[in-house]
Design a protein around this motif. Sequence first.
Motif, PDB file in Angstrom:
ATOM      1  N   LYS A 195       0.852  -1.171   0.000  1.00 18.74           N
ATOM      2  CA  LYS A 195       0.000   0.000   0.000  1.00 18.74           C
ATOM      3  C   LYS A 195       0.892   1.226   0.000  1.00 18.74           C
ATOM      4  CE  LYS A 195      -4.009   2.089   2.267  1.00 18.74           C
ATOM      5  NZ  LYS A 195      -4.995   1.962   3.373  1.00 18.74           N
ATOM      6  N   THR A 196       0.636   2.162  -0.903  1.00 17.21           N
ATOM      7  CA  THR A 196       1.518   3.307  -1.080  1.00 17.21           C
ATOM      8  C   THR A 196       1.064   4.498  -0.231  1.00 17.21           C
ATOM      9  OG1 THR A 196       0.306   4.368  -2.897  1.00 17.21           O
ATOM     10  CG2 THR A 196       1.797   2.547  -3.467  1.00 17.21           C
ATOM     11  N   THR A 197       1.938   5.483  -0.153  1.00 13.94           N
ATOM     12  CA  THR A 197       1.603   6.707   0.577  1.00 13.94           C
ATOM     13  C   THR A 197       0.438   7.449  -0.074  1.00 13.94           C
ATOM     14  OG1 THR A 197       3.343   7.821  -0.691  1.00 13.94           O
ATOM     15  CG2 THR A 197       3.925   7.038   1.514  1.00 13.94           C
ATOM     16  N   ALA A 198       0.177   7.156  -1.363  1.00 10.54           N
ATOM     17  CA  ALA A 198      -0.954   7.779  -2.057  1.00 10.54           C
ATOM     18  C   ALA A 198      -2.257   7.013  -1.850  1.00 10.54           C
ATOM     19  CB  ALA A 198      -0.658   7.894  -3.549  1.00 10.54           C
ATOM     20  N   GLY A 199      -2.182   5.892  -1.098  1.00 13.66           N
ATOM     21  CA  GLY A 199      -3.376   5.104  -0.837  1.00 13.66           C
ATOM     22  C   GLY A 199      -3.699   4.091  -1.912  1.00 13.66           C
ATOM     23  N   THR A 200      -2.810   3.916  -2.891  1.00 16.82           N
ATOM     24  CA  THR A 200      -3.020   2.933  -3.953  1.00 16.82           C
ATOM     25  C   THR A 200      -2.318   1.623  -3.595  1.00 16.82           C
ATOM     26  OG1 THR A 200      -1.072   3.750  -5.143  1.00 16.82           O
ATOM     27  CG2 THR A 200      -3.218   4.723  -5.696  1.00 16.82           C
ATOM     28  N   TYR A 201      -2.590   0.583  -4.408  1.00 16.41           N
ATOM     29  CA  TYR A 201      -2.023  -0.737  -4.151  1.00 16.41           C
ATOM     30  C   TYR A 201      -1.120  -1.154  -5.309  1.00 16.41           C
ATOM     31  CZ  TYR A 201      -5.682  -1.061  -0.591  1.00 16.41           C
ATOM     32  OH  TYR A 201      -6.500  -0.820   0.483  1.00 16.41           O
ATOM     33  N   LYS A 202      -0.039  -1.891  -4.959  1.00 15.54           N
ATOM     34  CA  LYS A 202       0.883  -2.423  -5.952  1.00 15.54           C
ATOM     35  C   LYS A 202       1.072  -3.919  -5.714  1.00 15.54           C
ATOM     36  CE  LYS A 202       2.711   1.470  -7.928  1.00 15.54           C
ATOM     37  NZ  LYS A 202       2.939   1.715  -9.363  1.00 15.54           N
ATOM     38  N   VAL A 203       1.405  -4.642  -6.782  1.00 15.54           N
ATOM     39  CA  VAL A 203       1.727  -6.055  -6.655  1.00 15.54           C
ATOM     40  C   VAL A 203       2.975  -6.362  -7.483  1.00 15.54           C
ATOM     41  CG1 VAL A 203       0.175  -6.727  -8.557  1.00 15.54           C
ATOM     42  CG2 VAL A 203       0.869  -8.425  -6.846  1.00 15.54           C
ATOM     43  N   CYS A 204       3.880  -7.133  -6.882  1.00 17.83           N
ATOM     44  CA  CYS A 204       5.080  -7.614  -7.575  1.00 17.83           C
ATOM     45  C   CYS A 204       5.093  -9.130  -7.484  1.00 17.83           C
ATOM     46  CB  CYS A 204       6.366  -7.072  -6.936  1.00 17.83           C
ATOM     47  SG  CYS A 204       6.415  -5.300  -6.664  1.00 17.83           S
ATOM     48  N   ILE A 205       5.786  -9.764  -8.420  1.00 14.08           N
ATOM     49  CA  ILE A 205       5.851 -11.224  -8.475  1.00 14.08           C
ATOM     50  C   ILE A 205       7.295 -11.679  -8.271  1.00 14.08           C
ATOM     51  CG2 ILE A 205       5.498 -13.267  -9.917  1.00 14.08           C
ATOM     52  CD1 ILE A 205       3.369 -11.618 -11.439  1.00 14.08           C
ATOM     53  N   LYS A 206       7.472 -12.661  -7.396  1.00 13.09           N
ATOM     54  CA  LYS A 206       8.765 -13.329  -7.245  1.00 13.09           C
ATOM     55  C   LYS A 206       8.551 -14.793  -7.570  1.00 13.09           C
ATOM     56  CE  LYS A 206      12.782 -13.731  -4.253  1.00 13.09           C
ATOM     57  NZ  LYS A 206      13.404 -13.299  -2.977  1.00 13.09           N
ATOM     58  N   ARG A 207       9.020 -15.213  -8.727  1.00 13.95           N
ATOM     59  CA  ARG A 207       8.699 -16.545  -9.225  1.00 13.95           C
ATOM     60  C   ARG A 207       9.587 -17.604  -8.593  1.00 13.95           C
ATOM     61  NH1 ARG A 207       5.081 -15.995 -13.299  1.00 13.95           N
ATOM     62  NH2 ARG A 207       5.021 -13.976 -14.370  1.00 13.95           N
ATOM     63  N   VAL A 208       8.977 -18.761  -8.328  1.00 13.42           N
ATOM     64  CA  VAL A 208       9.743 -19.883  -7.833  1.00 13.42           C
ATOM     65  C   VAL A 208      10.661 -20.370  -8.949  1.00 13.42           C
ATOM     66  CG1 VAL A 208       8.030 -21.634  -8.541  1.00 13.42           C
ATOM     67  CG2 VAL A 208       9.557 -22.084  -6.608  1.00 13.42           C
ATOM     68  N   SER A 209      11.825 -20.872  -8.586  1.00 15.19           N
ATOM     69  CA  SER A 209      12.770 -21.369  -9.586  1.00 15.19           C
ATOM     70  C   SER A 209      12.175 -22.561 -10.312  1.00 15.19           C
ATOM     71  CB  SER A 209      14.081 -21.772  -8.901  1.00 15.19           C
ATOM     72  OG  SER A 209      14.997 -22.280  -9.834  1.00 15.19           O
ATOM     73  N   ARG A 210      12.151 -22.500 -11.631  1.00 10.66           N
ATOM     74  CA  ARG A 210      11.637 -23.617 -12.407  1.00 10.66           C
ATOM     75  C   ARG A 210      12.276 -23.628 -13.792  1.00 10.66           C
ATOM     76  NH1 ARG A 210       7.273 -20.098 -11.609  1.00 10.66           N
ATOM     77  NH2 ARG A 210       6.338 -19.128 -13.465  1.00 10.66           N
ATOM     78  N   GLU A 211      12.297 -24.793 -14.376  1.00  9.18           N
ATOM     79  CA  GLU A 211      12.942 -24.967 -15.678  1.00  9.18           C
ATOM     80  C   GLU A 211      12.257 -24.094 -16.722  1.00  9.18           C
ATOM     81  OE1 GLU A 211      14.142 -28.573 -18.778  1.00  9.18           O
ATOM     82  OE2 GLU A 211      13.097 -28.990 -16.898  1.00  9.18           O
ATOM     83  N   GLY A 212      13.075 -23.439 -17.538  1.00  4.95           N
ATOM     84  CA  GLY A 212      12.542 -22.616 -18.613  1.00  4.95           C
ATOM     85  C   GLY A 212      12.315 -21.170 -18.233  1.00  4.95           C
ATOM     86  N   ALA A 213      12.602 -20.820 -16.952  1.00  5.44           N
ATOM     87  CA  ALA A 213      12.416 -19.428 -16.546  1.00  5.44           C
ATOM     88  C   ALA A 213      13.418 -18.536 -17.261  1.00  5.44           C
ATOM     89  CB  ALA A 213      12.591 -19.293 -15.032  1.00  5.44           C
ATOM     90  N   THR A 214      12.995 -17.331 -17.535  1.00  6.95           N
ATOM     91  CA  THR A 214      13.916 -16.374 -18.148  1.00  6.95           C
ATOM     92  C   THR A 214      14.599 -15.584 -17.048  1.00  6.95           C
ATOM     93  OG1 THR A 214      12.182 -14.705 -18.283  1.00  6.95           O
ATOM     94  CG2 THR A 214      12.476 -16.145 -20.192  1.00  6.95           C
ATOM     95  N   PHE A 215      15.780 -15.123 -17.333  1.00  6.10           N
ATOM     96  CA  PHE A 215      16.520 -14.372 -16.330  1.00  6.10           C
ATOM     97  C   PHE A 215      16.938 -13.035 -16.911  1.00  6.10           C
ATOM     98  CE2 PHE A 215      16.395 -17.486 -13.217  1.00  6.10           C
ATOM     99  CZ  PHE A 215      16.607 -18.724 -13.789  1.00  6.10           C
TER     100      PHE A 215
END
Length: 328
Positions: A195-215
Amino acid sequence: MAAPIAMLPPFMTISREYWCHVAGDLPFTPSIGMVVKYLPFGHLEHSDLEPDDDFSIEQTMQNHYQVSFTCTISDIDFLIDTTSEEIFCHITLHHNLFPMLNPPMPVLESTITSYCWKTMTPADENNKLYLTAECRNVFTPHVGTEQITIEDMIGASWRFSHSAGKNNTYHFSAGWNVFRLAKRLVRGDKLFFAKTTAGTYKVCIKRVSREGATFGPNRSLVRGVNSVEDSLLALMEGEDIEFKVVFHPSLPSFIVNPTYLDFAQTFNYVIGTRVKFCGVPASIININRREIDITVAGPNAFSWRMVQVLADGQVESESANIWELALN
Protein backbone atom coordinates in the motif's frame (compact mmCIF):
# COMPACT_ATOMS: atom_id res chain seq x y z
CA MET A 1 -9.54 -7.57 -15.96
CA ALA A 2 -6.42 -5.51 -16.62
CA ALA A 3 -6.68 -2.05 -18.04
CA PRO A 4 -5.10 -2.00 -21.53
CA ILE A 5 -1.57 -0.63 -21.80
CA ALA A 6 0.53 0.33 -24.79
CA MET A 7 3.06 -1.98 -26.44
CA LEU A 8 5.83 -2.55 -23.91
CA PRO A 9 9.60 -2.58 -24.45
CA PRO A 10 11.53 -5.75 -23.44
CA PHE A 11 12.31 -4.27 -20.05
CA MET A 12 11.40 -1.24 -17.95
CA THR A 13 12.90 0.72 -15.07
CA ILE A 14 11.39 0.20 -11.62
CA SER A 15 12.12 1.90 -8.32
CA ARG A 16 15.02 0.72 -6.19
CA GLU A 17 12.60 0.34 -3.26
CA TYR A 18 10.38 -2.22 -5.00
CA TRP A 19 13.39 -3.95 -6.59
CA CYS A 20 15.00 -4.49 -3.18
CA HIS A 21 11.77 -5.78 -1.62
CA VAL A 22 11.29 -8.36 -4.36
CA ALA A 23 14.99 -9.33 -4.46
CA GLY A 24 14.82 -10.21 -0.78
CA ASP A 25 17.77 -11.11 1.40
CA LEU A 26 20.87 -10.82 -0.79
CA PRO A 27 24.53 -11.07 0.27
CA PHE A 28 24.63 -7.38 -0.64
CA THR A 29 22.45 -4.93 -2.50
CA PRO A 30 24.42 -3.11 -5.21
CA SER A 31 24.87 0.62 -4.69
CA ILE A 32 26.71 3.27 -6.68
CA GLY A 33 30.21 3.77 -5.30
CA MET A 34 30.44 0.23 -3.89
CA VAL A 35 33.74 -1.61 -4.47
CA VAL A 36 33.23 -5.19 -5.69
CA LYS A 37 35.11 -8.11 -7.17
CA TYR A 38 34.09 -9.05 -10.71
CA LEU A 39 34.52 -12.74 -11.61
CA PRO A 40 34.64 -13.04 -15.41
CA PHE A 41 34.55 -16.79 -15.98
CA GLY A 42 30.78 -17.16 -16.14
CA HIS A 43 30.70 -14.60 -18.95
CA LEU A 44 33.34 -16.23 -21.11
CA GLU A 45 30.68 -18.31 -22.83
CA HIS A 46 30.13 -15.17 -24.89
CA SER A 47 33.78 -15.05 -25.89
CA ASP A 48 35.26 -16.17 -29.21
CA LEU A 49 38.35 -17.50 -27.42
CA GLU A 50 39.79 -20.61 -29.14
CA PRO A 51 41.33 -23.39 -27.00
CA ASP A 52 45.12 -23.36 -26.73
CA ASP A 53 47.00 -26.40 -28.02
CA ASP A 54 46.60 -29.37 -25.66
CA PHE A 55 44.25 -27.41 -23.38
CA SER A 56 40.51 -27.50 -22.90
CA ILE A 57 38.52 -24.29 -23.27
CA GLU A 58 38.22 -24.15 -19.45
CA GLN A 59 41.97 -24.46 -19.02
CA THR A 60 42.54 -21.89 -21.76
CA MET A 61 40.27 -19.45 -19.91
CA GLN A 62 42.29 -20.00 -16.75
CA ASN A 63 45.54 -19.44 -18.65
CA HIS A 64 44.35 -16.21 -20.27
CA TYR A 65 42.33 -14.50 -17.53
CA GLN A 66 42.80 -13.86 -13.85
CA VAL A 67 40.16 -14.90 -11.35
CA SER A 68 38.80 -11.51 -10.34
CA PHE A 69 39.07 -7.78 -10.94
CA THR A 70 38.47 -5.04 -8.40
CA CYS A 71 35.91 -2.59 -9.75
CA THR A 72 33.68 0.23 -8.53
CA ILE A 73 29.97 0.37 -9.34
CA SER A 74 29.50 3.61 -11.27
CA ASP A 75 25.86 3.23 -12.36
CA ILE A 76 22.85 0.96 -11.80
CA ASP A 77 19.60 0.53 -13.71
CA PHE A 78 16.98 -1.37 -11.69
CA LEU A 79 14.85 -3.19 -14.26
CA ILE A 80 11.99 -5.60 -14.79
CA ASP A 81 11.48 -7.99 -17.70
CA THR A 82 8.09 -7.00 -19.12
CA THR A 83 7.35 -10.56 -20.27
CA SER A 84 8.18 -12.59 -17.16
CA GLU A 85 8.09 -9.67 -14.68
CA GLU A 86 11.35 -10.93 -13.20
CA ILE A 87 13.63 -8.26 -11.81
CA PHE A 88 17.28 -7.77 -12.65
CA CYS A 89 19.59 -4.83 -13.07
CA HIS A 90 22.27 -3.49 -15.38
CA ILE A 91 25.36 -2.61 -13.38
CA THR A 92 28.12 -0.47 -14.86
CA LEU A 93 31.52 -1.38 -13.43
CA HIS A 94 34.54 0.89 -13.63
CA HIS A 95 37.89 -0.83 -13.49
CA ASN A 96 40.73 1.20 -11.89
CA LEU A 97 38.39 3.94 -10.73
CA PHE A 98 39.77 5.19 -7.42
CA PRO A 99 37.45 3.54 -4.88
CA MET A 100 35.55 5.52 -2.28
CA LEU A 101 36.43 4.33 1.23
CA ASN A 102 32.91 4.94 2.52
CA PRO A 103 30.48 5.16 -0.39
CA PRO A 104 27.28 6.94 0.63
CA MET A 105 24.24 4.70 0.85
CA PRO A 106 21.28 6.02 -1.11
CA VAL A 107 18.70 7.73 1.07
CA LEU A 108 15.30 7.36 -0.52
CA GLU A 109 11.96 8.44 0.87
CA SER A 110 9.75 5.38 1.12
CA THR A 111 6.57 5.31 -0.92
CA ILE A 112 5.32 2.16 0.86
CA THR A 113 3.26 2.44 4.05
CA SER A 114 2.65 -1.31 4.53
CA TYR A 115 3.29 -4.55 2.67
CA CYS A 116 2.81 -8.30 2.88
CA TRP A 117 3.88 -11.49 1.12
CA LYS A 118 1.62 -14.28 -0.08
CA THR A 119 3.00 -17.61 -1.34
CA MET A 120 0.89 -19.47 -3.89
CA THR A 121 -0.52 -22.78 -2.58
CA PRO A 122 -2.58 -25.48 -4.35
CA ALA A 123 -5.72 -23.87 -2.87
CA ASP A 124 -4.92 -20.65 -4.77
CA GLU A 125 -4.77 -22.32 -8.19
CA ASN A 126 -8.47 -21.89 -8.91
CA ASN A 127 -10.88 -19.00 -8.47
CA LYS A 128 -9.72 -17.63 -5.10
CA LEU A 129 -6.53 -16.31 -3.55
CA TYR A 130 -6.59 -16.91 0.19
CA LEU A 131 -4.81 -14.03 1.91
CA THR A 132 -2.67 -14.41 5.03
CA ALA A 133 -3.30 -12.61 8.32
CA GLU A 134 -0.33 -10.37 7.46
CA CYS A 135 -2.29 -9.03 4.48
CA ARG A 136 -4.74 -7.32 6.82
CA ASN A 137 -1.99 -4.74 7.34
CA VAL A 138 -2.33 -3.82 3.67
CA PHE A 139 -5.96 -4.42 2.81
CA THR A 140 -8.32 -2.89 5.39
CA PRO A 141 -10.61 -5.46 7.06
CA HIS A 142 -14.31 -5.01 6.30
CA VAL A 143 -17.62 -6.86 6.16
CA GLY A 144 -18.84 -8.42 2.92
CA THR A 145 -17.10 -7.67 -0.38
CA GLU A 146 -15.29 -4.61 -1.65
CA GLN A 147 -13.77 -3.88 -5.06
CA ILE A 148 -10.10 -2.90 -5.10
CA THR A 149 -7.71 -2.03 -7.91
CA ILE A 150 -4.06 -3.11 -7.82
CA GLU A 151 -1.37 -1.99 -10.25
CA ASP A 152 1.42 -4.35 -11.29
CA MET A 153 5.03 -3.39 -11.94
CA ILE A 154 4.57 -2.87 -15.68
CA GLY A 155 1.71 -0.41 -15.31
CA ALA A 156 -1.37 -2.60 -15.81
CA SER A 157 -4.29 -2.23 -13.38
CA TRP A 158 -6.23 -5.26 -12.10
CA ARG A 159 -9.60 -5.23 -10.33
CA PHE A 160 -10.40 -7.79 -7.63
CA SER A 161 -13.27 -8.59 -5.29
CA HIS A 162 -11.82 -8.52 -1.75
CA SER A 163 -14.19 -10.69 0.27
CA ALA A 164 -14.48 -11.50 3.96
CA GLY A 165 -14.75 -15.15 4.95
CA LYS A 166 -15.20 -17.02 8.21
CA ASN A 167 -13.03 -16.44 11.28
CA ASN A 168 -11.74 -13.06 10.14
CA THR A 169 -10.23 -14.44 6.91
CA TYR A 170 -10.14 -12.70 3.54
CA HIS A 171 -9.65 -13.71 -0.07
CA PHE A 172 -9.65 -12.37 -3.62
CA SER A 173 -12.43 -13.86 -5.73
CA ALA A 174 -13.65 -12.14 -8.91
CA GLY A 175 -10.67 -11.05 -10.98
CA TRP A 176 -8.18 -13.39 -9.33
CA ASN A 177 -8.33 -16.22 -11.86
CA VAL A 178 -7.87 -13.81 -14.77
CA PHE A 179 -4.81 -12.35 -13.06
CA ARG A 180 -3.39 -15.80 -12.17
CA LEU A 181 -3.68 -17.10 -15.72
CA ALA A 182 -2.37 -13.90 -17.29
CA LYS A 183 0.69 -13.94 -15.02
CA ARG A 184 1.20 -17.72 -15.39
CA LEU A 185 1.41 -18.14 -11.63
CA VAL A 186 2.14 -21.55 -10.11
CA ARG A 187 2.39 -22.89 -6.58
CA GLY A 188 5.48 -21.56 -4.86
CA ASP A 189 5.38 -18.18 -6.62
CA LYS A 190 5.30 -15.26 -4.19
CA LEU A 191 3.21 -12.12 -4.45
CA PHE A 192 4.36 -8.90 -2.82
CA PHE A 193 1.45 -6.57 -2.06
CA ALA A 194 2.09 -2.97 -1.00
CA LYS A 195 0.00 0.00 0.00
CA THR A 196 1.52 3.31 -1.08
CA THR A 197 1.60 6.71 0.58
CA ALA A 198 -0.95 7.78 -2.06
CA GLY A 199 -3.38 5.10 -0.84
CA THR A 200 -3.02 2.93 -3.95
CA TYR A 201 -2.02 -0.74 -4.15
CA LYS A 202 0.88 -2.42 -5.95
CA VAL A 203 1.73 -6.05 -6.65
CA CYS A 204 5.08 -7.61 -7.57
CA ILE A 205 5.85 -11.22 -8.47
CA LYS A 206 8.76 -13.33 -7.25
CA ARG A 207 8.70 -16.55 -9.22
CA VAL A 208 9.74 -19.88 -7.83
CA SER A 209 12.77 -21.37 -9.59
CA ARG A 210 11.64 -23.62 -12.41
CA GLU A 211 12.94 -24.97 -15.68
CA GLY A 212 12.54 -22.62 -18.61
CA ALA A 213 12.42 -19.43 -16.55
CA THR A 214 13.92 -16.37 -18.15
CA PHE A 215 16.52 -14.37 -16.33
CA GLY A 216 16.23 -11.01 -17.96
CA PRO A 217 16.95 -10.03 -21.55
CA ASN A 218 20.32 -9.22 -23.13
CA ARG A 219 22.09 -12.50 -22.65
CA SER A 220 25.43 -10.94 -23.67
CA LEU A 221 26.39 -10.18 -20.11
CA VAL A 222 29.54 -8.15 -20.73
CA ARG A 223 29.38 -5.06 -22.89
CA GLY A 224 31.09 -1.72 -23.11
CA VAL A 225 34.04 -1.99 -25.53
CA ASN A 226 33.32 -3.98 -28.69
CA SER A 227 32.81 -7.54 -27.49
CA VAL A 228 33.22 -9.79 -24.50
CA GLU A 229 36.71 -10.61 -25.69
CA ASP A 230 37.70 -6.96 -26.03
CA SER A 231 36.28 -6.08 -22.61
CA LEU A 232 38.14 -8.88 -20.86
CA LEU A 233 41.40 -8.21 -22.68
CA ALA A 234 41.14 -4.55 -21.69
CA LEU A 235 40.68 -5.63 -18.08
CA MET A 236 43.71 -7.92 -18.26
CA GLU A 237 45.80 -5.07 -19.60
CA GLY A 238 44.74 -2.86 -16.70
CA GLU A 239 42.91 -0.31 -18.80
CA ASP A 240 40.70 2.27 -17.14
CA ILE A 241 37.40 1.11 -18.67
CA GLU A 242 33.71 0.92 -17.93
CA PHE A 243 31.68 -2.14 -18.86
CA LYS A 244 28.18 -3.34 -18.09
CA VAL A 245 26.96 -6.64 -16.65
CA VAL A 246 23.55 -8.09 -15.83
CA PHE A 247 22.91 -8.85 -12.16
CA HIS A 248 20.03 -11.19 -11.37
CA PRO A 249 19.09 -11.69 -7.70
CA SER A 250 18.01 -15.33 -8.11
CA LEU A 251 21.24 -16.52 -9.72
CA PRO A 252 24.72 -16.96 -8.27
CA SER A 253 26.36 -13.65 -9.01
CA PHE A 254 29.63 -12.80 -10.71
CA ILE A 255 29.77 -9.59 -8.69
CA VAL A 256 31.00 -10.42 -5.21
CA ASN A 257 31.67 -8.67 -1.93
CA PRO A 258 35.51 -8.46 -1.79
CA THR A 259 35.56 -9.53 1.86
CA TYR A 260 33.87 -12.84 1.02
CA LEU A 261 36.21 -13.61 -1.84
CA ASP A 262 39.42 -12.65 -0.01
CA PHE A 263 38.50 -14.84 2.95
CA ALA A 264 37.38 -17.74 0.77
CA GLN A 265 40.70 -17.86 -1.06
CA THR A 266 42.71 -18.17 2.16
CA PHE A 267 40.56 -20.40 4.39
CA ASN A 268 41.15 -24.17 4.22
CA TYR A 269 37.78 -25.86 4.45
CA VAL A 270 37.82 -29.40 5.85
CA ILE A 271 35.16 -32.08 6.09
CA GLY A 272 32.68 -31.32 8.85
CA THR A 273 33.32 -27.59 9.04
CA ARG A 274 30.11 -25.84 10.12
CA VAL A 275 29.34 -22.77 8.07
CA LYS A 276 26.53 -20.42 7.12
CA PHE A 277 25.39 -20.16 3.53
CA CYS A 278 25.38 -16.46 2.60
CA GLY A 279 25.01 -16.63 -1.16
CA VAL A 280 21.94 -16.29 -3.34
CA PRO A 281 19.30 -18.60 -1.78
CA ALA A 282 18.14 -19.98 -5.15
CA SER A 283 21.63 -21.23 -5.96
CA ILE A 284 21.24 -24.03 -3.41
CA ILE A 285 17.77 -25.47 -3.33
CA ASN A 286 16.04 -25.33 0.07
CA ILE A 287 19.01 -23.69 1.79
CA ASN A 288 18.49 -20.14 2.95
CA ARG A 289 21.20 -18.86 5.29
CA ARG A 290 21.07 -21.97 7.49
CA GLU A 291 23.96 -23.78 9.10
CA ILE A 292 25.19 -26.55 6.83
CA ASP A 293 27.78 -29.32 6.94
CA ILE A 294 30.25 -29.12 4.07
CA THR A 295 32.70 -31.52 2.49
CA VAL A 296 35.59 -30.41 0.33
CA ALA A 297 35.28 -31.26 -3.35
CA GLY A 298 38.67 -29.86 -4.40
CA PRO A 299 39.50 -27.27 -7.05
CA ASN A 300 37.16 -26.76 -9.94
CA ALA A 301 38.16 -25.98 -13.52
CA PHE A 302 39.07 -22.41 -12.64
CA SER A 303 41.21 -20.79 -9.98
CA TRP A 304 38.61 -20.62 -7.21
CA ARG A 305 37.30 -23.68 -5.42
CA MET A 306 33.89 -25.13 -5.01
CA VAL A 307 32.82 -27.38 -2.16
CA GLN A 308 30.06 -29.89 -1.69
CA VAL A 309 27.56 -28.77 0.94
CA LEU A 310 25.03 -30.85 2.78
CA ALA A 311 22.22 -29.17 4.66
CA ASP A 312 20.99 -30.64 7.90
CA GLY A 313 18.30 -33.15 7.11
CA GLN A 314 19.15 -33.39 3.41
CA VAL A 315 20.42 -36.54 1.72
CA GLU A 316 22.10 -35.24 -1.42
CA SER A 317 24.88 -32.67 -1.38
CA GLU A 318 25.16 -29.76 -3.81
CA SER A 319 27.97 -27.52 -5.03
CA ALA A 320 28.56 -24.02 -3.67
CA ASN A 321 31.15 -21.38 -4.44
CA ILE A 322 33.45 -20.88 -1.47
CA TRP A 323 32.70 -17.16 -1.49
CA GLU A 324 29.07 -18.02 -0.68
CA LEU A 325 30.10 -19.50 2.68
CA ALA A 326 31.00 -17.90 5.99
CA LEU A 327 32.11 -19.30 9.33
CA ASN A 328 29.61 -19.34 12.21
